[in-house]
Design a protein around this motif. Structure first.
Motif, PDB file in Angstrom:
ATOM      1  N   ARG A  74      47.236 -30.660 -12.881  1.00 44.43           N
ATOM      2  CA  ARG A  74      47.768 -30.015 -14.083  1.00 44.43           C
ATOM      3  C   ARG A  74      46.603 -29.761 -15.033  1.00 44.43           C
ATOM      4  O   ARG A  74      45.452 -30.019 -14.695  1.00 44.43           O
ATOM      5  CB  ARG A  74      48.819 -30.907 -14.746  1.00 44.43           C
ATOM      6  N   TYR A  75      46.916 -29.276 -16.213  1.00 46.37           N
ATOM      7  CA  TYR A  75      45.901 -29.083 -17.252  1.00 46.37           C
ATOM      8  C   TYR A  75      46.271 -29.928 -18.458  1.00 46.37           C
ATOM      9  O   TYR A  75      47.457 -30.184 -18.708  1.00 46.37           O
ATOM     10  CB  TYR A  75      45.811 -27.611 -17.672  1.00 46.37           C
ATOM     11  N   ILE A  76      45.240 -30.354 -19.199  1.00 49.46           N
ATOM     12  CA  ILE A  76      45.476 -31.120 -20.417  1.00 49.46           C
ATOM     13  C   ILE A  76      44.758 -30.438 -21.586  1.00 49.46           C
ATOM     14  O   ILE A  76      43.696 -29.843 -21.413  1.00 49.46           O
ATOM     15  CB  ILE A  76      45.036 -32.596 -20.267  1.00 49.46           C
ATOM     16  N   VAL A  77      45.375 -30.531 -22.762  1.00 54.30           N
ATOM     17  CA  VAL A  77      44.856 -29.927 -23.980  1.00 54.30           C
ATOM     18  C   VAL A  77      44.253 -31.032 -24.847  1.00 54.30           C
ATOM     19  O   VAL A  77      44.978 -31.935 -25.277  1.00 54.30           O
ATOM     20  CB  VAL A  77      45.973 -29.238 -24.791  1.00 54.30           C
ATOM     21  N   PRO A  78      42.941 -30.988 -25.121  1.00 53.95           N
ATOM     22  CA  PRO A  78      42.359 -31.967 -26.035  1.00 53.95           C
ATOM     23  C   PRO A  78      42.826 -31.676 -27.464  1.00 53.95           C
ATOM     24  O   PRO A  78      42.821 -30.522 -27.897  1.00 53.95           O
ATOM     25  CB  PRO A  78      40.848 -31.747 -25.925  1.00 53.95           C
ATOM     26  N   VAL A  79      43.241 -32.715 -28.179  1.00 57.75           N
ATOM     27  CA  VAL A  79      43.697 -32.563 -29.560  1.00 57.75           C
ATOM     28  C   VAL A  79      42.680 -33.260 -30.469  1.00 57.75           C
ATOM     29  O   VAL A  79      42.575 -34.488 -30.468  1.00 57.75           O
ATOM     30  CB  VAL A  79      45.110 -33.154 -29.754  1.00 57.75           C
ATOM     31  N   LYS A  80      41.928 -32.448 -31.215  1.00 59.02           N
ATOM     32  CA  LYS A  80      40.855 -32.960 -32.062  1.00 59.02           C
ATOM     33  C   LYS A  80      41.388 -33.853 -33.183  1.00 59.02           C
ATOM     34  O   LYS A  80      42.527 -33.715 -33.633  1.00 59.02           O
ATOM     35  CB  LYS A  80      40.092 -31.801 -32.696  1.00 59.02           C
ATOM     36  N   THR A  81      40.506 -34.730 -33.659  1.00 63.93           N
ATOM     37  CA  THR A  81      40.843 -35.620 -34.770  1.00 63.93           C
ATOM     38  C   THR A  81      41.288 -34.828 -35.993  1.00 63.93           C
ATOM     39  O   THR A  81      42.281 -35.181 -36.647  1.00 63.93           O
ATOM     40  CB  THR A  81      39.632 -36.513 -35.135  1.00 63.93           C
ATOM     41  N   GLU A 103      53.609 -21.291 -24.724  1.00 66.21           N
ATOM     42  CA  GLU A 103      54.120 -22.254 -25.700  1.00 66.21           C
ATOM     43  C   GLU A 103      54.911 -23.303 -24.941  1.00 66.21           C
ATOM     44  O   GLU A 103      55.695 -22.975 -24.046  1.00 66.21           O
ATOM     45  CB  GLU A 103      55.013 -21.553 -26.728  1.00 66.21           C
ATOM     46  N   PHE A 104      54.680 -24.558 -25.273  1.00 64.53           N
ATOM     47  CA  PHE A 104      55.377 -25.657 -24.595  1.00 64.53           C
ATOM     48  C   PHE A 104      55.412 -26.864 -25.528  1.00 64.53           C
ATOM     49  O   PHE A 104      54.721 -26.920 -26.530  1.00 64.53           O
ATOM     50  CB  PHE A 104      54.686 -26.010 -23.270  1.00 64.53           C
ATOM     51  N   THR A 105      56.237 -27.825 -25.162  1.00 61.59           N
ATOM     52  CA  THR A 105      56.340 -29.072 -25.903  1.00 61.59           C
ATOM     53  C   THR A 105      55.880 -30.211 -25.004  1.00 61.59           C
ATOM     54  O   THR A 105      56.215 -30.252 -23.822  1.00 61.59           O
ATOM     55  CB  THR A 105      57.795 -29.315 -26.366  1.00 61.59           C
ATOM     56  N   GLY A 106      55.096 -31.110 -25.577  1.00 59.20           N
ATOM     57  CA  GLY A 106      54.605 -32.255 -24.819  1.00 59.20           C
ATOM     58  C   GLY A 106      54.300 -33.419 -25.738  1.00 59.20           C
ATOM     59  O   GLY A 106      54.294 -33.284 -26.956  1.00 59.20           O
ATOM     60  N   ARG A 107      54.037 -34.557 -25.124  1.00 54.48           N
ATOM     61  CA  ARG A 107      53.779 -35.796 -25.862  1.00 54.48           C
ATOM     62  C   ARG A 107      52.271 -36.033 -25.956  1.00 54.48           C
ATOM     63  O   ARG A 107      51.531 -35.851 -24.996  1.00 54.48           O
ATOM     64  CB  ARG A 107      54.439 -36.960 -25.125  1.00 54.48           C
ATOM     65  N   ILE A 108      51.806 -36.459 -27.128  1.00 54.51           N
ATOM     66  CA  ILE A 108      50.396 -36.799 -27.322  1.00 54.51           C
ATOM     67  C   ILE A 108      50.117 -38.149 -26.670  1.00 54.51           C
ATOM     68  O   ILE A 108      50.878 -39.098 -26.853  1.00 54.51           O
ATOM     69  CB  ILE A 108      50.034 -36.857 -28.820  1.00 54.51           C
ATOM     70  N   TRP A 109      49.029 -38.203 -25.880  1.00 52.08           N
ATOM     71  CA  TRP A 109      48.628 -39.460 -25.252  1.00 52.08           C
ATOM     72  C   TRP A 109      47.139 -39.688 -25.480  1.00 52.08           C
ATOM     73  O   TRP A 109      46.397 -38.769 -25.797  1.00 52.08           O
ATOM     74  CB  TRP A 109      49.006 -39.492 -23.779  1.00 52.08           C
ATOM     75  N   HIS A 110      46.736 -40.933 -25.330  1.00 48.17           N
ATOM     76  CA  HIS A 110      45.376 -41.372 -25.634  1.00 48.17           C
ATOM     77  C   HIS A 110      44.661 -41.785 -24.367  1.00 48.17           C
ATOM     78  O   HIS A 110      45.212 -42.523 -23.551  1.00 48.17           O
ATOM     79  CB  HIS A 110      45.464 -42.554 -26.613  1.00 48.17           C
ATOM     80  N   GLU A 128      50.441 -38.813 -34.247  1.00 51.70           N
ATOM     81  CA  GLU A 128      50.110 -40.108 -33.645  1.00 51.70           C
ATOM     82  C   GLU A 128      50.420 -40.061 -32.151  1.00 51.70           C
ATOM     83  O   GLU A 128      51.179 -39.203 -31.683  1.00 51.70           O
ATOM     84  CB  GLU A 128      50.947 -41.230 -34.285  1.00 51.70           C
ATOM     85  N   VAL A 129      49.876 -41.013 -31.420  1.00 49.46           N
ATOM     86  CA  VAL A 129      50.170 -41.146 -29.998  1.00 49.46           C
ATOM     87  C   VAL A 129      51.680 -41.268 -29.816  1.00 49.46           C
ATOM     88  O   VAL A 129      52.356 -41.968 -30.570  1.00 49.46           O
ATOM     89  CB  VAL A 129      49.460 -42.389 -29.412  1.00 49.46           C
ATOM     90  N   GLY A 130      52.206 -40.546 -28.841  1.00 47.20           N
ATOM     91  CA  GLY A 130      53.637 -40.601 -28.546  1.00 47.20           C
ATOM     92  C   GLY A 130      54.449 -39.516 -29.231  1.00 47.20           C
ATOM     93  O   GLY A 130      55.587 -39.275 -28.835  1.00 47.20           O
ATOM     94  N   PRO A 189      36.869 -42.000 -26.834  1.00 45.26           N
ATOM     95  CA  PRO A 189      38.332 -41.834 -26.766  1.00 45.26           C
ATOM     96  C   PRO A 189      38.763 -40.427 -27.172  1.00 45.26           C
ATOM     97  O   PRO A 189      38.215 -39.851 -28.097  1.00 45.26           O
ATOM     98  CB  PRO A 189      38.862 -42.878 -27.736  1.00 45.26           C
ATOM     99  N   TRP A 190      39.740 -39.901 -26.462  1.00 45.98           N
ATOM    100  CA  TRP A 190      40.281 -38.580 -26.729  1.00 45.98           C
ATOM    101  C   TRP A 190      41.799 -38.632 -26.716  1.00 45.98           C
ATOM    102  O   TRP A 190      42.391 -39.501 -26.106  1.00 45.98           O
ATOM    103  CB  TRP A 190      39.819 -37.589 -25.663  1.00 45.98           C
ATOM    104  N   TYR A 191      42.399 -37.650 -27.351  1.00 38.63           N
ATOM    105  CA  TYR A 191      43.843 -37.490 -27.374  1.00 38.63           C
ATOM    106  C   TYR A 191      44.167 -36.160 -26.703  1.00 38.63           C
ATOM    107  O   TYR A 191      43.447 -35.169 -26.892  1.00 38.63           O
ATOM    108  CB  TYR A 191      44.360 -37.504 -28.811  1.00 38.63           C
TER     109      TYR A 191
END
Length: 109
Positions: free
Chosen positions: A66-73, A4-11, A82-84, A17-19
């Motif tokens: 690092r690793y990134i988590v794709p966040v589906k629409t 479990e972690f906290t992070g910012r959504i980026w585009h 939203e982004v940010g 395009p992916w988030y």
């Protein structure tokens, strides 16, 4: 493995395009240790992810050490993201045994 972690959504403004949310460095070390057992190619790690009340199956992508988590629409819409936005992400690392078609949740074992 559960994280479990906290992070910012980026585009990412690629051809499709992916988030994403980037996994913090400390958690990436744990994921790297597990990747030899669970990765199914290109360093991808199958996971069940959750933000808020919404869960989905996806794979973590390795990026810049690092690793990134794709966040589906559907997840962004359900959680009104939203982004940010800062989000708390919960991950359960899945296992894809050879010969099985998809991920299996190892936390239930």
């Amino acid at each position: 493995m559960n994280l479990e972690f906290t992070g910012r959504i980026w585009h990412w403004k690629g051809p499709a395009p992916w988030y994403f949310v980037t996994v913090p460095e400390e958690e990436c070390i744990e994921l790297e240790d597990a990747s030899a057992v669970v990765s199914y190619g290109w360093g991808m790690i199958p996971v069940t992810a959750r933000i808020g009340a919404t869960g989905w199956r996806t794979s973590l992508f390795p990026k810049d050490g690092r690793y990134i988590v794709p966040v589906k629409t559907a997840v962004r819409k359900a959680e009104r993201l939203e982004v940010g936005y800062m989000v708390t992400v919960r991950l359960v690392v899945d296992v894809c045994p050879v010969g099985e078609p998809g991920p299996r949740d190892i936390s239930a074992a």
